[in-house]
Design an enzyme around this catalytic site. Structure first.
Site, PDB file in Angstrom:
ATOM      1  N   ALA A 153     -24.565  -7.894 -17.746  1.00  0.00           N
ATOM      2  CA  ALA A 153     -25.736  -7.045 -17.486  1.00  0.00           C
ATOM      3  C   ALA A 153     -26.740  -7.117 -18.623  1.00  0.00           C
ATOM      4  O   ALA A 153     -26.956  -6.146 -19.361  1.00  0.00           O
ATOM      5  CB  ALA A 153     -25.298  -5.604 -17.235  1.00  0.00           C
ATOM      6  N   LYS A 180     -37.949 -22.978  -6.778  1.00  0.00           N
ATOM      7  CA  LYS A 180     -37.965 -22.461  -8.149  1.00  0.00           C
ATOM      8  C   LYS A 180     -37.545 -23.555  -9.132  1.00  0.00           C
ATOM      9  O   LYS A 180     -38.170 -23.738 -10.182  1.00  0.00           O
ATOM     10  CB  LYS A 180     -37.047 -21.244  -8.286  1.00  0.00           C
ATOM     11  CG  LYS A 180     -37.130 -20.656  -9.698  1.00  0.00           C
ATOM     12  CD  LYS A 180     -36.316 -19.406  -9.886  1.00  0.00           C
ATOM     13  CE  LYS A 180     -36.544 -18.868 -11.305  1.00  0.00           C
ATOM     14  NZ  LYS A 180     -35.697 -17.714 -11.602  1.00  0.00           N
ATOM     15  N   ASN A 227     -39.589 -26.374 -18.143  1.00  0.00           N
ATOM     16  CA  ASN A 227     -38.721 -25.877 -19.216  1.00  0.00           C
ATOM     17  C   ASN A 227     -38.405 -26.946 -20.261  1.00  0.00           C
ATOM     18  O   ASN A 227     -38.620 -26.724 -21.461  1.00  0.00           O
ATOM     19  CB  ASN A 227     -37.447 -25.273 -18.631  1.00  0.00           C
ATOM     20  CG  ASN A 227     -37.699 -23.946 -17.942  1.00  0.00           C
ATOM     21  OD1 ASN A 227     -38.762 -23.726 -17.382  1.00  0.00           O
ATOM     22  ND2 ASN A 227     -36.716 -23.067 -17.974  1.00  0.00           N
ATOM     23  N   SER A 259     -37.779 -19.660 -21.137  1.00  0.00           N
ATOM     24  CA  SER A 259     -36.515 -19.186 -21.689  1.00  0.00           C
ATOM     25  C   SER A 259     -35.761 -20.312 -22.383  1.00  0.00           C
ATOM     26  O   SER A 259     -35.061 -20.082 -23.378  1.00  0.00           O
ATOM     27  CB  SER A 259     -35.650 -18.585 -20.580  1.00  0.00           C
ATOM     28  OG  SER A 259     -35.387 -19.542 -19.569  1.00  0.00           O
ATOM     29  N   ASN A 268     -30.048 -19.725 -12.521  1.00  0.00           N
ATOM     30  CA  ASN A 268     -31.099 -20.706 -12.260  1.00  0.00           C
ATOM     31  C   ASN A 268     -30.471 -22.060 -11.966  1.00  0.00           C
ATOM     32  O   ASN A 268     -29.367 -22.368 -12.409  1.00  0.00           O
ATOM     33  CB  ASN A 268     -32.030 -20.831 -13.468  1.00  0.00           C
ATOM     34  CG  ASN A 268     -32.969 -19.653 -13.603  1.00  0.00           C
ATOM     35  OD1 ASN A 268     -33.440 -19.107 -12.610  1.00  0.00           O
ATOM     36  ND2 ASN A 268     -33.254 -19.258 -14.839  1.00  0.00           N
ATOM     37  N   ALA A 276     -30.811  -8.821 -19.226  1.00  0.00           N
ATOM     38  CA  ALA A 276     -32.127  -8.418 -18.727  1.00  0.00           C
ATOM     39  C   ALA A 276     -32.149  -8.318 -17.200  1.00  0.00           C
ATOM     40  O   ALA A 276     -32.462  -7.263 -16.639  1.00  0.00           O
ATOM     41  CB  ALA A 276     -33.192  -9.390 -19.222  1.00  0.00           C
TER      42      ALA A 276
END
Length: 323
Positions: free
Chosen positions: A9, A206, A214, A275, A104, A11
């Site tokens: 748990a 995505k 990225n 990220s 992702n 973000a």
């Protein structure tokens, strides 16, 4: 009451757990660690969203054995962390437990339920040795695409920045009762989670941006807006996207937008540092294999060359090992 554990748990997991706890239609628990865990145990979980602040007090622990079997596990760790938590997940898994994998990239279960000659193919880049497939089993898997952006502003405090969509789907494409129940609970809590009959199309939409922007951001230090508007980086990213599109279309994927539209979507996010770039600068493991390495592996499987993807992968792999 439906029992839901959000495992990892941080973000995104904290955001989803908080939304569910605010609504109160499920028995919500969270598994976390470190200062974030200690703060939630002491003061509850704070969610800042749309100018409002909510404080909720779900059960929070570092030890899943305290929670027992769940109806659903929402697993929000990054892809490279999955194999390492299987033992910790076991106390949460009952006979009918479903696990929503909120990572992702191409998921480890990708070739479960697709039928045809690739049915059951294991992807070593995201599940080395088939450890997750063999120990958890793809029949437990539900997929999702996380379109939200959030951050841990301080231990125990989640700040939601944008996005409210998190569609879910069965690997088989069926609208099962377990998918519909979770969809209703999440949507009622303010997380738009329709059940998609072909979630893989949205996974690729995505991924199409993540696999290119990225790693290029790691090599250039550019923001999304800079990468999408500079002619040179835009040209590199378009080449990467077109190679990936050829692989995806060989697998039966259809894209709702073209490469330029997808790049424009990224530009609208603004001066955002990816990220992956943040992970490299912080010395953390990256999602490179789940976002890019896996597409190169898929290219080999369907016999489509990916030279630009391989070039950027190799450079990014080197860069991510540097201090």
């Amino acid at each position: 009451m439906t029992r839901i554990c959000v495992f990892g748990a941080g973000a995104i997991g904290g955001y989803v757990g908080a939304r569910l706890a605010i609504k109160g239609e499920a028995d919500v628990s969270l598994v976390a660690r470190g200062a974030h865990l200690a703060a939630m145990q002491a003061n509850g979980l704070t969610l800042k969203q749309d100018g409002e602040t909510h404080v909720v007090h779900p059960r929070v622990t570092a030890d899943p054995k305290e929670l027992g079997p769940q109806d659903y596990i929402i697993l929000t760790l990054k892809a490279h962390g999955l194999a390492g938590v299987i033992d910790q997940l076991m106390p949460l898994i009952g006979k009918d437990t479903a696990i929503l994998f909120a990572q992702n990239g191409i998921p480890w279960w990708y070739f479960h339920g697709v039928g045809g000659p690739l049915e059951g193919t294991r992807l070593d880049s995201v599940d080395p040795g088939g450890v997750i497939w063999n120990r958890i089993g793809p029949e437990r898997a539900l997929g999702t695409v996380v379109w939200q952006a959030a951050e841990i502003e301080a231990p125990g405090v989640i700040a939601h920045h944008y996005g409210d969509r998190m569609p879910i789907g069965e690997p088989t494409g069926e609208k099962t009762e377990r998918a519909l129940v979770l969809s209703r609970l999440l949507t009622s809590a303010g997380v738009k989670s329709p059940v998609r009959p072909n979630l893989r199309n949205e996974i690729w939409l995505k991924l199409w941006g993540n696999l290119s922007f990225n790693p290029v951001s790691v090599l250039t230090l550019g923001t999304l807006q800079e990468l999408a508007t500079d002619p040179g980086t835009r040209r590199v990213i378009r080449t990467m996207m077109e190679e990936a599109r050829a692989v995806a279309e060989r697998l039966g994927i259809s894209f709702a937008v073209d490469a330029d539209e997808r790049m424009d979507m990224a530009a609208k996010v603004g001066a955002h540092r990816t990220s992956m770039l943040q992970d490299v600068e912080a010395g953390r493991p990256t999602e490179l294999d789940a976002l890019l390495g896996v597409v190169i592996e898929l290219g080999r499987i369907v016999q489509i060359g990916t030279p630009s993807l391989q070039l950027v992968y190799d450079l990014c792999k080197f860069r991510s090992r540097q201090p």
